[in-house]
Write an enzyme that holds these catalytic residues in place. Structure first.
Site, PDB file in Angstrom:
ATOM      1  N   TYR A 125       0.812  -1.202   0.000  1.00 59.54           N
ATOM      2  CA  TYR A 125       0.000   0.000   0.000  1.00 59.54           C
ATOM      3  C   TYR A 125       0.851   1.260   0.000  1.00 59.54           C
ATOM      4  CZ  TYR A 125      -4.022  -2.810   1.373  1.00 59.54           C
ATOM      5  OH  TYR A 125      -5.044  -3.720   1.429  1.00 59.54           O
TER       6      TYR A 125
ATOM      7  N   HIS B  25     -13.245   1.952   5.518  1.00 64.39           N
ATOM      8  CA  HIS B  25     -11.994   1.266   5.203  1.00 64.39           C
ATOM      9  C   HIS B  25     -11.529   0.344   6.329  1.00 64.39           C
ATOM     10  CE1 HIS B  25     -11.354   4.688   2.230  1.00 64.39           C
ATOM     11  NE2 HIS B  25     -11.196   3.610   1.498  1.00 64.39           N
TER      12      HIS B  25
ATOM     13  N   ARG C 227      -6.157   7.181  -8.595  1.00 65.07           N
ATOM     14  CA  ARG C 227      -5.223   6.144  -8.168  1.00 65.07           C
ATOM     15  C   ARG C 227      -5.724   4.827  -8.736  1.00 65.07           C
ATOM     16  NH1 ARG C 227      -7.162   2.993  -3.562  1.00 65.07           N
ATOM     17  NH2 ARG C 227      -5.039   2.370  -3.125  1.00 65.07           N
TER      18      ARG C 227
ATOM     19  N   GLU D  68      -9.054  -1.388 -10.564  1.00 60.83           N
ATOM     20  CA  GLU D  68      -9.955  -0.250 -10.403  1.00 60.83           C
ATOM     21  C   GLU D  68      -9.204   1.039 -10.697  1.00 60.83           C
ATOM     22  OE1 GLU D  68     -12.725  -2.145  -6.822  1.00 60.83           O
ATOM     23  OE2 GLU D  68     -11.332  -0.519  -6.367  1.00 60.83           O
TER      24      GLU D  68
ATOM     25  N   TYR E  18      -6.862 -10.773   2.304  1.00 59.20           N
ATOM     26  CA  TYR E  18      -7.875  -9.722   2.231  1.00 59.20           C
ATOM     27  C   TYR E  18      -8.458  -9.617   0.836  1.00 59.20           C
ATOM     28  CZ  TYR E  18      -9.854  -5.053   1.884  1.00 59.20           C
ATOM     29  OH  TYR E  18     -10.689  -4.011   1.628  1.00 59.20           O
TER      30      TYR E  18
END
Lengths: 199, 354
Positions: B44, B200, B230, B272, B323
């Site tokens: 991340y 989140h 992003r 995405e 996840y």
């Protein structure tokens, strides 16, 4: 009791403390009566402006005698959470600006009262919440949307659609519920034995 | 009702994202696939950049990308909504933000794709034509009684990708409206009304790294006219756009169907392209979450992507693989992808030819 650290959507609770207000609306179940008693003890001016709604806890604890002995201006015992919420709706019709809101007891009662207060425009940050007593959970099945009350095990069987759900810490204030997700979706029938996690 | 009269013409594909799964990318769609990895490993980061048009022909050429899957995706969205209307919800205070979104999308599409979309404005009397979907609508801007749906639902039934609308209050963002039918396994119905940290909450590792604190600070400064973007990504078995938690018992079993023989065709990298726009009237933020599906067998036709995908999947932190829902299949993916990694170095950046 306090809960172990968890994800950011999982509710956290504090200790009720008196704040100045035109009126004090207090909603509690089960062992939450003890938190209400402590609140009254630390805020001598509260009783004469207090309206308490109380119902026994999901574990059967009924401390109505404690509430009845506090000398609140108004106090009612409801037979169940749903009947308490009917009374709450009536109380909120006349609630004045500057009313302080205090919730105490099980997460299911606190969450549902908070949800109904929020629907009347009370910001959730302004509602004091103290957890006492039972840790059973109110869980929404993400598949059928049905809410199962007083969930004690993980996984558990949805009381509406029958799927076996694992219990997440992800929590919706709007629904006043944790999220339950099918545990055997990828391998239907592969369901681990339920573990008593909430009491 | 929005009565779709689709015109596939010579460009749009007639395909399905469920059942017989006839979805496929054309060779040119593979070349313009938004491969999300700019290096050989993934963790991340606050990977946000200005959403400025770039690279003609790429998915970043316009504010909103309309591609060959447009008409079929809109048909799939209508199918999902007919089955479960809870996938589109808007809390009462979000209607103005919905109108802001109508304006943003209609202006963008009519400017960037005049062959397909036209918008004529005379004061608040608007005339919108969407030729691929066969829609010709006159309406009064800001008057919901003149549209067949609320403004957000109306326009997002005509837009690829999911949308959420974030209200800004108390120094936070609140997801108070959304159209969510092409999601990577999250429930709008459950999350609506949550703040930035709450919705989140289930994401592992990122909170501890301060990712969401920094991202929120950045987004609260978002200015009208200066959108940002992003990439995010996950994995999906079969080209199923609607991987919703609601229907997980229906699509979950597909995760156990992969073999080395079928993996290249069935396993898809799901990317995405997320873009965020400050809206002028409501001060809300529109979040566009546009999903692209690329089969492993198509992606490895770009040698750089084959090498890199192998290395990223092989070395990903197991918490992230769990996840993202592919821990079960990670070893099989690595085995399949290893055939396309000769160990040669890869060039920086996401583009296939660089």
């Amino acid at each position: 009791m306090s809960f172990p650290p968890s994800i950011k959507s999982r509710p956290v609770y504090g200790v009720l403390s008196p704040r100045p207000g035109q009126a004090h609306l207090i909603i509690a179940d089960g062992e939450g009566a003890g938190a209400v008693a402590d609140l009254f003890a630390s805020g001598p001016g509260i009783a004469e402006r207090a309206h308490v709604l109380y119902t026994p806890g999901p574990n059967g604890t009924d401390d109505w005698a404690v509430i009845a002995g506090l000398g609140a201006a108004q106090a009612q015992r409801a037979a169940s959470v749903p009947t308490l919420l009917f009374r709450l709706a009536r109380v909120l019709l006349d609630a004045k600006a500057g009313t302080q809101c205090y919730l105490a007891g099980s997460e299911g009662l606190i969450g549902q009262a908070e949800r109904d207060l929020m629907a009347q425009g009370v910001p959730h940050q302004d509602i004091q919440k103290e957890h006492r007593g039972s840790t059973v959970r109110r869980v929404q099945c993400v598949h059928c949307k049905g809410v199962t009350e007083n969930v004690r095990t993980d996984p558990f069987q949805c009381s509406h659609c029958g799927l076996h759900l694992f219990v997440r810490d992800h929590y919706s204030r709007r629904l006043a519920a944790f999220q339950g997700v099918c545990i055997d979706a990828e391998e239907p029938g592969n369901i681990p034995p339920p573990v008593e996690k909430f009491a | 009702m929005l009565d779709l009269k689709p015109d596939f013409g010579g460009f749009f594909k007639d395909e399905t994202f469920v059942g017989d799964f006839t979805f496929a990318n054309s060779p040119s769609a593979v070349r313009r696939f938004p491969f999300p990895f700019d290096r050989d490993q993934y963790m991340y980061s606050v990977n946000i950049e200005p959403h400025v048009p770039t690279r003609p022909g790429s998915v970043l050429e316009h504010a909103f990308d309309i591609d060959e899957h447009y008409v079929s995706e809109m048909r799939d969205r209508a199918r999902v909504l007919a089955r479960d209307p809870l996938r589109c919800q808007s809390l009462p205070h979000m209607e103005l933000a919905g109108w802001d979104l109508v304006e943003l999308i209609m202006e963008s599409l009519s400017r960037d794709y005049p062959q397909w979309f036209t918008l004529e404005r005379s004061g608040n009397d608007w005339h919108w034509v969407n030729k691929p979907l066969g829609i010709d609508q006159r309406f009064t801007f800001l008057d919901p009684s003149t549209l067949p749906y609320g403004p957000m639902e109306y326009i997002t039934r005509q837009m690829q990708g999911d949308f959420t609308l974030q209200d800004e209050r108390d120094g936070n963002l609140w997801v108070d409206a959304g159209m969510v039918t092409t999601q990577a396994d999250w429930s709008l119905d459950f999350d609506i009304g949550m703040n930035f940290f709450e919705w989140h909450a289930p994401v592992p590792l990122a909170h501890e790294k301060g990712i969401f604190d920094r991202a929120l600070k950045f987004l609260l400064k978002l200015q009208h006219g200066a959108p940002v973007r992003r990439f995010n990504w996950t994995m999906t078995v079969n080209p199923l756009l609607d991987t919703a938690p609601e229907t997980y018992p229906e699509w979950g079993p597909s995760k156990t169907t992969l073999t080395q023989a079928n993996l290249g065709a069935k396993q898809h990298l799901r990317v995405e392209l997320q873009s965020l726009f400050r809206l002028p009237r409501s001060n809300a933020i529109a979040f566009s979450i546009r999903a692209y599906l690329g089969s492993f067998q198509d992606l490895v036709t770009v040698p750089k992507w084959g090498r890199r995908l192998h290395r990223v999947v092989r070395d990903l932190h197991p918490d992230l693989a769990a996840y993202k829902g592919f821990l079960r299949n990670r070893d099989a993916m690595v085995e399949w992808l290893s055939k396309y990694d000769d160990g040669a170095p890869t060039s920086p950046g996401i583009w296939p030819e660089d």
